[in-house]
Design a protein around this motif. Structure first.
Motif, PDB file in Angstrom:
ATOM      1  N   CYS A 164      20.449  35.034  41.861  1.00 56.27           N
ATOM      2  CA  CYS A 164      20.668  33.611  42.169  1.00 56.27           C
ATOM      3  C   CYS A 164      22.083  33.136  41.832  1.00 56.27           C
ATOM      4  CB  CYS A 164      19.646  32.767  41.424  1.00 56.27           C
ATOM      5  SG  CYS A 164      18.024  32.902  42.166  1.00 56.27           S
ATOM      6  N   LEU A 165      22.590  33.569  40.669  1.00 57.61           N
ATOM      7  CA  LEU A 165      23.934  33.088  40.313  1.00 57.61           C
ATOM      8  C   LEU A 165      24.986  33.665  41.259  1.00 57.61           C
ATOM      9  CD1 LEU A 165      25.460  31.294  38.315  1.00 57.61           C
ATOM     10  CD2 LEU A 165      25.819  33.309  36.889  1.00 57.61           C
ATOM     11  N   GLY A 166      24.647  34.778  41.899  1.00 53.97           N
ATOM     12  CA  GLY A 166      25.555  35.406  42.856  1.00 53.97           C
ATOM     13  C   GLY A 166      25.913  34.476  44.004  1.00 53.97           C
ATOM     14  N   ALA A 167      25.052  33.485  44.255  1.00 50.88           N
ATOM     15  CA  ALA A 167      25.353  32.524  45.322  1.00 50.88           C
ATOM     16  C   ALA A 167      26.553  31.645  44.938  1.00 50.88           C
ATOM     17  CB  ALA A 167      24.124  31.672  45.606  1.00 50.88           C
ATOM     18  N   ARG A 168      26.882  31.646  43.644  1.00 49.58           N
ATOM     19  CA  ARG A 168      28.039  30.838  43.194  1.00 49.58           C
ATOM     20  C   ARG A 168      29.122  31.795  42.691  1.00 49.58           C
ATOM     21  NH1 ARG A 168      23.870  27.471  39.664  1.00 49.58           N
ATOM     22  NH2 ARG A 168      25.642  26.749  38.461  1.00 49.58           N
ATOM     23  N   ASP A 169      29.667  32.605  43.606  1.00 48.68           N
ATOM     24  CA  ASP A 169      30.552  33.681  43.141  1.00 48.68           C
ATOM     25  C   ASP A 169      31.857  33.173  42.528  1.00 48.68           C
ATOM     26  OD1 ASP A 169      31.299  32.952  45.647  1.00 48.68           O
ATOM     27  OD2 ASP A 169      31.725  34.980  46.361  1.00 48.68           O
ATOM     28  N   VAL A 181      34.598  41.871  38.063  1.00 43.44           N
ATOM     29  CA  VAL A 181      33.363  42.502  38.571  1.00 43.44           C
ATOM     30  C   VAL A 181      33.663  43.158  39.914  1.00 43.44           C
ATOM     31  CG1 VAL A 181      31.748  40.990  37.351  1.00 43.44           C
ATOM     32  CG2 VAL A 181      32.522  40.354  39.626  1.00 43.44           C
ATOM     33  N   LEU A 182      32.961  44.250  40.213  1.00 48.16           N
ATOM     34  CA  LEU A 182      33.252  45.019  41.436  1.00 48.16           C
ATOM     35  C   LEU A 182      32.882  44.228  42.686  1.00 48.16           C
ATOM     36  CD1 LEU A 182      31.872  48.545  40.473  1.00 48.16           C
ATOM     37  CD2 LEU A 182      34.257  47.821  40.580  1.00 48.16           C
ATOM     38  N   ALA A 183      31.714  43.600  42.652  1.00 46.63           N
ATOM     39  CA  ALA A 183      31.262  42.841  43.822  1.00 46.63           C
ATOM     40  C   ALA A 183      30.168  41.887  43.393  1.00 46.63           C
ATOM     41  CB  ALA A 183      30.732  43.791  44.891  1.00 46.63           C
ATOM     42  N   ILE A 184      29.973  40.847  44.227  1.00 48.75           N
ATOM     43  CA  ILE A 184      28.935  39.852  43.922  1.00 48.75           C
ATOM     44  C   ILE A 184      28.127  39.635  45.198  1.00 48.75           C
ATOM     45  CG2 ILE A 184      28.497  37.456  43.239  1.00 48.75           C
ATOM     46  CD1 ILE A 184      31.267  37.499  41.844  1.00 48.75           C
ATOM     47  N   THR A 185      26.806  39.708  45.073  1.00 44.46           N
ATOM     48  CA  THR A 185      25.950  39.364  46.221  1.00 44.46           C
ATOM     49  C   THR A 185      24.958  38.305  45.763  1.00 44.46           C
ATOM     50  OG1 THR A 185      24.246  40.973  45.731  1.00 44.46           O
ATOM     51  CG2 THR A 185      26.080  41.759  47.058  1.00 44.46           C
ATOM     52  N   GLY A 186      24.391  37.596  46.731  1.00 42.87           N
ATOM     53  CA  GLY A 186      23.455  36.518  46.406  1.00 42.87           C
ATOM     54  C   GLY A 186      22.045  37.031  46.171  1.00 42.87           C
ATOM     55  N   PRO A 187      21.056  36.108  46.069  1.00 40.95           N
ATOM     56  CA  PRO A 187      19.679  36.526  45.825  1.00 40.95           C
ATOM     57  C   PRO A 187      19.082  37.265  47.017  1.00 40.95           C
ATOM     58  CG  PRO A 187      19.795  34.166  46.234  1.00 40.95           C
ATOM     59  CD  PRO A 187      21.208  34.653  46.171  1.00 40.95           C
ATOM     60  N   HIS A 188      18.100  38.071  46.748  1.00 42.79           N
ATOM     61  CA  HIS A 188      17.391  38.950  47.696  1.00 42.79           C
ATOM     62  C   HIS A 188      18.289  39.521  48.794  1.00 42.79           C
ATOM     63  CE1 HIS A 188      16.561  35.731  50.754  1.00 42.79           C
ATOM     64  NE2 HIS A 188      16.517  34.970  49.712  1.00 42.79           N
ATOM     65  N   ALA A 189      19.485  39.992  48.367  1.00 44.00           N
ATOM     66  CA  ALA A 189      20.415  40.603  49.331  1.00 44.00           C
ATOM     67  C   ALA A 189      20.384  42.113  49.121  1.00 44.00           C
ATOM     68  CB  ALA A 189      21.816  40.054  49.093  1.00 44.00           C
ATOM     69  N   TYR A 190      19.190  42.702  49.327  1.00 42.47           N
ATOM     70  CA  TYR A 190      18.998  44.116  48.978  1.00 42.47           C
ATOM     71  C   TYR A 190      19.989  45.033  49.711  1.00 42.47           C
ATOM     72  CZ  TYR A 190      14.652  41.617  48.274  1.00 42.47           C
ATOM     73  OH  TYR A 190      13.746  40.665  47.946  1.00 42.47           O
ATOM     74  N   GLU A 191      20.133  44.787  51.022  1.00 45.39           N
ATOM     75  CA  GLU A 191      21.004  45.680  51.809  1.00 45.39           C
ATOM     76  C   GLU A 191      22.446  45.585  51.310  1.00 45.39           C
ATOM     77  OE1 GLU A 191      18.926  43.599  53.319  1.00 45.39           O
ATOM     78  OE2 GLU A 191      17.433  44.999  54.139  1.00 45.39           O
ATOM     79  N   GLU A 192      22.897  44.342  51.040  1.00 46.20           N
ATOM     80  CA  GLU A 192      24.274  44.177  50.548  1.00 46.20           C
ATOM     81  C   GLU A 192      24.470  44.885  49.209  1.00 46.20           C
ATOM     82  OE1 GLU A 192      26.186  40.212  50.548  1.00 46.20           O
ATOM     83  OE2 GLU A 192      24.431  39.694  51.747  1.00 46.20           O
ATOM     84  N   VAL A 193      23.460  44.763  48.337  1.00 46.15           N
ATOM     85  CA  VAL A 193      23.581  45.434  47.032  1.00 46.15           C
ATOM     86  C   VAL A 193      23.725  46.926  47.262  1.00 46.15           C
ATOM     87  CG1 VAL A 193      22.401  45.986  44.851  1.00 46.15           C
ATOM     88  CG2 VAL A 193      22.233  43.689  45.788  1.00 46.15           C
ATOM     89  N   MET A 194      22.880  47.468  48.145  1.00 44.35           N
ATOM     90  CA  MET A 194      22.924  48.907  48.388  1.00 44.35           C
ATOM     91  C   MET A 194      24.256  49.323  49.009  1.00 44.35           C
ATOM     92  SD  MET A 194      20.303  49.967  46.931  1.00 44.35           S
ATOM     93  CE  MET A 194      20.721  51.675  47.228  1.00 44.35           C
ATOM     94  N   SER A 195      24.787  48.500  49.929  1.00 40.45           N
ATOM     95  CA  SER A 195      26.049  48.949  50.530  1.00 40.45           C
ATOM     96  C   SER A 195      27.179  48.864  49.501  1.00 40.45           C
ATOM     97  CB  SER A 195      26.361  48.211  51.839  1.00 40.45           C
ATOM     98  OG  SER A 195      26.627  46.881  51.576  1.00 40.45           O
ATOM     99  N   GLN A 196      27.108  47.925  48.583  1.00 44.57           N
ATOM    100  CA  GLN A 196      28.117  47.883  47.509  1.00 44.57           C
ATOM    101  C   GLN A 196      27.982  49.101  46.599  1.00 44.57           C
ATOM    102  OE1 GLN A 196      30.701  46.144  47.102  1.00 44.57           O
ATOM    103  NE2 GLN A 196      30.309  44.734  48.801  1.00 44.57           N
ATOM    104  N   VAL A 197      26.719  49.470  46.314  1.00 43.81           N
ATOM    105  CA  VAL A 197      26.506  50.667  45.479  1.00 43.81           C
ATOM    106  C   VAL A 197      27.121  51.872  46.187  1.00 43.81           C
ATOM    107  CG1 VAL A 197      24.766  52.252  44.537  1.00 43.81           C
ATOM    108  CG2 VAL A 197      24.436  49.774  44.330  1.00 43.81           C
ATOM    109  N   HIS A 198      26.830  52.011  47.510  1.00 45.66           N
ATOM    110  CA  HIS A 198      27.364  53.168  48.263  1.00 45.66           C
ATOM    111  C   HIS A 198      28.886  53.185  48.231  1.00 45.66           C
ATOM    112  CE1 HIS A 198      23.427  52.821  50.742  1.00 45.66           C
ATOM    113  NE2 HIS A 198      23.241  53.456  49.618  1.00 45.66           N
ATOM    114  N   GLU A 199      29.489  51.980  48.307  1.00 45.16           N
ATOM    115  CA  GLU A 199      30.938  51.924  48.328  1.00 45.16           C
ATOM    116  C   GLU A 199      31.543  52.448  47.017  1.00 45.16           C
ATOM    117  OE1 GLU A 199      32.389  48.314  50.118  1.00 45.16           O
ATOM    118  OE2 GLU A 199      34.264  48.580  48.996  1.00 45.16           O
ATOM    119  N   HIS A 200      30.885  52.142  45.922  1.00 45.18           N
ATOM    120  CA  HIS A 200      31.477  52.492  44.621  1.00 45.18           C
ATOM    121  C   HIS A 200      30.923  53.783  44.022  1.00 45.18           C
ATOM    122  CE1 HIS A 200      33.753  48.777  44.429  1.00 45.18           C
ATOM    123  NE2 HIS A 200      32.695  48.192  44.935  1.00 45.18           N
ATOM    124  N   LEU A 201      29.730  54.191  44.475  1.00 47.09           N
ATOM    125  CA  LEU A 201      29.138  55.435  43.959  1.00 47.09           C
ATOM    126  C   LEU A 201      28.550  56.192  45.138  1.00 47.09           C
ATOM    127  CD1 LEU A 201      26.921  54.753  40.797  1.00 47.09           C
ATOM    128  CD2 LEU A 201      29.049  56.012  40.908  1.00 47.09           C
TER     129      LEU A 201
END
Ligand code: SF4
Length: 473
Positions: free
Chosen positions: A110-115, A125-145
């Motif tokens: 939720c706080l990710g909505a206020r980056d 921080v490496l990246a910030i995504t908003g609530p229930h943004a599963y795909e975005e979280v995963m693509s950020q993970v892929h980018e960094h790991l």
């Protein structure tokens, strides 16, 4: 139990899921795996917990390993809460700690909505995504790991996905977002309008959980009674039969699974009347978590909440006539802008009259971005505090009297924990983390997840003590 477990607005819990990395139960701190290692911090309400479970499940499915410490993690994900100021602070602190201890941090929730707010305090921080943004979280993970190579049979994920709750209960999230615009809340601006999950998918998940040994399903959303409104209650399919995307039909199908079904975050709409007979017949638990928030017509209007106290009282009375065992939990806000002594007394009268079983209370605190901040006549802090204390004194009196009346009754108790001193569990009247407990002193011949009949022998303001009489059959 501590008082804090009784204080919760409808959309935030007493931080049941808060944990240091990682909350994943099977993780070990000394991993020999070559998979990338991820630490995970989950904060906030049960809805956020379900988001964490979903991200963790995806990570495990892709072969990442979840570790319980910062130092050997390749990266840390912090799933934040942004509902009230103290939750924002806790989230910022958790991000700071992860940065200090590890350095590679992804922020979501939720706080990710206020980056901007996050970047202002933690620019690294490496990246910030908003609530229930599963795909975005995963693509950020892929980018960094980089995605690990999957080794068949070594990275098996249970059928139920990764769960952060104990094995015997689970949260079942049925929708995202909310169509209401309560003036003290910014959840719709963070999570958007109501989007209901397809009924077949909700029921598939519920069945998988029940088959995996879950004994209690806690139905959660921002507004459970609105389930399916966004899709006009369209007909879905499950188990070869049509099921409407609506609270009533969902409850009917869940009742067939033979586990406890507990409804949270229900609005007091007339449609709730339809599920009460199922509670009276024992098909779902006679328990309703309804966040009333206030009783004064004027304050409810300022909060943009529906209903008036008279109508709510009539409805509560009708429900109790239909189902005398019904337990109602609710939360309230005192000290909302414009609340006069008269409004507050109206609230106390309502509380006495409604005889609610479990009640939590918050003093109003402004949330950045909420409409209520523009309202005139703020209530001074010391008045808020004094009202809060008066409110809780009445609530405690009601709770203590209601629990006293249970002495001598036999109740079915779901065991949560067993220690050398005895077992601790809950009856239908108590939800995990937020309500009371039933203590079974010296009872060690049970396991978490067992259901046992207990005679209540003693109570206090919130909790009960009992002795085992007979096993559930
Ligand atoms: S807008 Fe109101 S109903 Fe919707 S999540 Fe916020 S408090 Fe709950």
């Amino acid at each position: 139990m501590s008082d804090v477990q009784h204080f919760r607005p409808e959309s935030v819990s007493s931080n049941a899921a808060s944990s240091k990395p990682a909350a994943q139960p099977t993780a070990s701190s000394k991993s020999t795996s070559t998979s990338p290692l991820i630490g995970f911090v989950s904060l906030g309400c049960p809805k956020n917990l379900v988001d964490s479970e979903r991200i963790l499940t995806q990570l495990r499915t892709e072969g990442y390993e979840i570790v319980p410490s910062y130092d050997n993690a390749d990266m840390v994900i912090v799933n934040t809460c942004g509902f009230i100021d103290s939750a924002v602070q806790e989230s910022l602190d958790a991000i700071g700690e992860a940065l200090k201890e590890n350095g590679k941090v992804l922020v979501t929730g939720c706080l990710g909505a206020r980056d901007d707010e996050i970047r202002e305090v933690h620019p690294n921080v490496l990246a910030i995504t908003g609530p229930h943004a599963y795909e975005e979280v995963m693509s950020q993970v892929h980018e960094h790991l980089p995605k690990p190579e999957l080794i068949p049979f070594e990275q098996l994920v249970p059928d139920t996905g990764v769960k952060l709750t104990p094995r015997h209960f689970a949260y079942l999230k049925i929708s995202e977002g909310c169509n209401h615009r309560c003036t003290f809340c910014i959840i719709p601006s963070m999570r958007g309008d109501l989007v209901s999950r397809p009924v077949g998918s909700v029921l598939d998940e519920a069945k998988r959980l029940a088959n995996a040994g879950v004994k209690e399903l806690l139905v959660i959303s921002q507004d459970t009674s609105a389930y399916g409104v966004d899709v006009k209650h369209k007909l879905g399919f499950w188990d070869g039969r049509p099921v409407k995307t609506r609270m009533l039909e969902l409850c009917e199908a869940l009742a067939d699974l033979g586990v406890w079904v507990r409804l949270h975050y229900v609005y007091p709409y007339p449609s709730v009347d339809d599920v009460i007979p199922m509670m009276a017949e024992g098909k779902i638990l006679p328990y309703l978590d309804i966040p009333f928030q206030h009783a004064s017509k004027k304050i409810l209007k300022l909060m943009k909440r529906p209903g008036s106290s008279e109508r709510v009282l009539e409805r509560v009375q009708k429900w109790r006539e239909m189902c005398p065992d019904l337990v109602i939990r609710s939360t309230f806000i005192v000290g909302f802008p414009g609340e006069t002594e008269e409004d507050f007394n109206e609230l106390l009268d309502f509380l006495r009259e409604a005889q609610l079983d479990r009640v939590g209370c918050f003093t109003y605190s402004p949330v950045e971005g909420a409409k209520a901040n523009e309202l005139p006549d703020p209530v001074p802090e010391e008045v808020k505090q004094e009202r809060y204390e008066r409110f809780m004194a009445v609530a405690q009196e009601i709770s203590a009297a209601k629990l006293r009346a249970r002495v001598g009754q036999e109740m079915l108790v779901l065991i949560d924990e067993v220690t050398p001193e005895g077992a601790v569990g809950r009856s239908y009247a108590d939800a995990p983390e937020i309500d009371g407990l039933v203590y079974l002193t010296d009872e060690t011949d049970v396991q978490p997840g067992d259901k046992v009949w207990v005679e209540i022998i003693h109570t206090d303001e919130y909790d009960l003590w009992g002795v085992r009489v007979e096993d559930d059959v």
